[in-house]
Design a protein around this motif. Structure first.
Motif, mmCIF file in Angstrom:
data_model
loop_
_atom_site.group_PDB
_atom_site.id
_atom_site.type_symbol
_atom_site.label_atom_id
_atom_site.label_comp_id
_atom_site.label_asym_id
_atom_site.label_seq_id
_atom_site.Cartn_x
_atom_site.Cartn_y
_atom_site.Cartn_z
ATOM 1 N N TYR A 26 40.576 39.483 36.947
ATOM 2 C CA TYR A 26 39.386 39.187 36.134
ATOM 3 C C TYR A 26 38.125 39.805 36.761
ATOM 4 O O TYR A 26 37.032 39.339 36.537
ATOM 5 N N GLU A 28 36.149 42.541 36.522
ATOM 6 C CA GLU A 28 34.962 43.024 35.812
ATOM 7 C C GLU A 28 34.107 41.871 35.303
ATOM 8 O O GLU A 28 32.884 41.893 35.411
ATOM 9 N N ASN A 29 34.751 40.870 34.738
ATOM 10 C CA ASN A 29 34.004 39.696 34.269
ATOM 11 C C ASN A 29 33.267 39.024 35.420
ATOM 12 O O ASN A 29 32.095 38.652 35.285
ATOM 13 N N ASN A 32 30.241 40.942 37.343
ATOM 14 C CA ASN A 32 29.025 41.099 36.545
ATOM 15 C C ASN A 32 28.283 39.792 36.289
ATOM 16 O O ASN A 32 27.257 39.795 35.599
ATOM 17 N N PRO A 252 32.950 35.024 23.379
ATOM 18 C CA PRO A 252 32.429 36.356 23.708
ATOM 19 C C PRO A 252 32.838 37.394 22.677
ATOM 20 O O PRO A 252 33.795 37.205 21.915
ATOM 21 N N HIS A 289 30.615 34.189 32.926
ATOM 22 C CA HIS A 289 31.629 35.232 33.091
ATOM 23 C C HIS A 289 32.203 35.706 31.765
ATOM 24 O O HIS A 289 32.797 36.788 31.687
ATOM 25 N N ASN A 290 32.015 34.927 30.676
ATOM 26 C CA ASN A 290 32.448 35.387 29.359
ATOM 27 C C ASN A 290 31.717 36.655 28.921
ATOM 28 O O ASN A 290 32.235 37.446 28.137
ATOM 29 N N GLY A 292 30.781 39.038 30.965
ATOM 30 C CA GLY A 292 30.935 40.056 31.990
ATOM 31 C C GLY A 292 31.431 41.394 31.483
ATOM 32 O O GLY A 292 31.183 42.431 32.098
ATOM 33 N N VAL A 293 32.157 41.397 30.371
ATOM 34 C CA VAL A 293 32.548 42.642 29.707
ATOM 35 C C VAL A 293 31.876 42.654 28.329
ATOM 36 O O VAL A 293 31.476 41.613 27.806
ATOM 37 N N MET A 295 28.969 43.526 27.742
ATOM 38 C CA MET A 295 27.743 42.801 28.035
ATOM 39 C C MET A 295 26.651 43.063 26.996
ATOM 40 O O MET A 295 25.995 42.135 26.508
ATOM 41 N N ASN A 298 27.418 41.304 23.738
ATOM 42 C CA ASN A 298 27.230 39.858 23.861
ATOM 43 C C ASN A 298 25.757 39.493 23.829
ATOM 44 O O ASN A 298 25.364 38.505 23.184
#
Length: 331
Positions: A26, A28-29, A32, A252, A289-290, A292-293, A295, A298
């Motif tokens: 996990y 990348e999430n 970030n 997300p 963290h949701n 984090g990708v 971004m 989101n």
């Protein structure tokens, strides 16, 4: 009292998912999260929106020595060992510089110094109140540790979000847990949505029924359970501490379901308008963290929601508030 818009964030980094995913699974999430928190603060300040960061107590430690100083002697005795975060401690780094997945002191200080937002607790160790083997006494010590470590930053913990939302105040066996929160100075918690699909006790065998697992994501796009807004005073007539139930988990951005994103936003904004018009409360939540990708996508969605809030604030007096701010108004 006018309607209110509440946002609570389960600030946990890896501690919230360690039993399901490794850091590498996990990464990348997780890597970030710091950037996400910065952007959350910047955007919310732009729209005069207040956030409640419900923070795992482990994240307050400046290093591993400091963390062990606050660990209670009475640690959880979960029957399923892989949900116990204490087994991970020997493997984490020494401090935030070499392990940004398990420490967040610098970011917590930034949130505190900003002055517009609240830092609450997500328990000290991401404590699972419904896990087999844990006890009330262990939970009580965990909450004390979360309050004590926050005091080192002059942060007075007043609100709690239970990990996995594992609390049901209508069940007698959960009431002592709320009493423990009250004893340690906590005045509010995030309860669950009213619908049965969100209120199945997590220790029951049928919690993983396929129909339940399908209904929750569908409800994000289609109104299966209604607006989930509420009159905050009505639901707190006999509460031990103030119950501020969730209204919606902000899912997300999903590239595979991007065609449904307009439906997700419409569902949220329609419920916000209902709350504003009827002087009710709408409580949105998610994990940093949701975001984090994807971004940018989101935050594009979030700004869309914030713009709706500004219109409702101007038209109906809809007000953004922290969990503690709202509970203080109720008192």
């Amino acid at each position: 009292m006018n309607g209110h818009f509440i946002i609570s964030l389960d600030y946990e980094i890896h501690w919230g998912v360690f039993d399901k995913k490794t850091v590498d699974d996990y990464r990348e999430n997780l890597i970030n999260v710091s950037k996400v928190v910065d952007r959350l603060i910047e955007l919310s300040d732009t729209y005069n929106i207040r956030l409640t960061f419900s923070t795992v107590g482990f994240l307050f430690a400046k290093d591993k020595v400091d963390l062990f100083r606050y660990i209670p002697k009475n640690k959880p005795t979960y029957k399923i060992e892989n949900v116990n975060p204490y087994t991970l401690l020997e493997h984490i780094g020494h401090n935030e510089n070499d392990d940004p997945f398990h420490y967040a002191l610098s970011k917590i200080k930034e949130i505190k110094n900003n002055g517009n937002h609240e830092i609450g607790t997500h328990t000290f160790s991401h404590f699972y109140c419904h896990a087999h083997g844990q006890t009330f006494e262990q939970f009580d010590d965990d909450i004390k540790a979360s309050v004590d470590i926050a005091k080192t930053l002059d942060i007075d913990i007043k609100s709690i979000v239970f990990p996995k939302n594992q609390i049901n105040p209508d069940q007698n066996f959960d009431k002592p847990y709320l009493e423990a929160c009250k004893k340690h100075g906590i005045t509010s918690f995030r309860g669950k949505e009213k619908s049965f699909i969100y209120n199945i006790h997590s220790t029951k065998k049928y919690r993983n029924l396929l129909i339940i697992r399908l209904l929750k994501p569908l409800d994000a796009y289609f109104s299966l359970t209604g607006s989930n807004t509420y009159n905050i005073k009505e639901i707190n007539k006999n509460s031990i501490i103030c119950n501020i139930p969730s209204s919606r988990f902000l899912r997300p951005y999903n590239t595979k379901l991007k065609f449904l994103e307009p439906l997700k936003l419409r569902r949220i904004k329609k419920a916000m308008k209902h709350a504003a018009k009827h002087n009710e409360t709408y409580h949105l939540w998610w994990h940093p963290h949701n975001f984090g990708v994807n971004m940018d996508k989101n935050f594009e969605n979030l700004e869309n929601i914030f713009k709706t809030y500004k219109k409702l604030n101007k038209t109906y007096g809809f007000q953004s508030e922290t969990m503690t701010g709202l509970s203080s108004k109720i008192k």
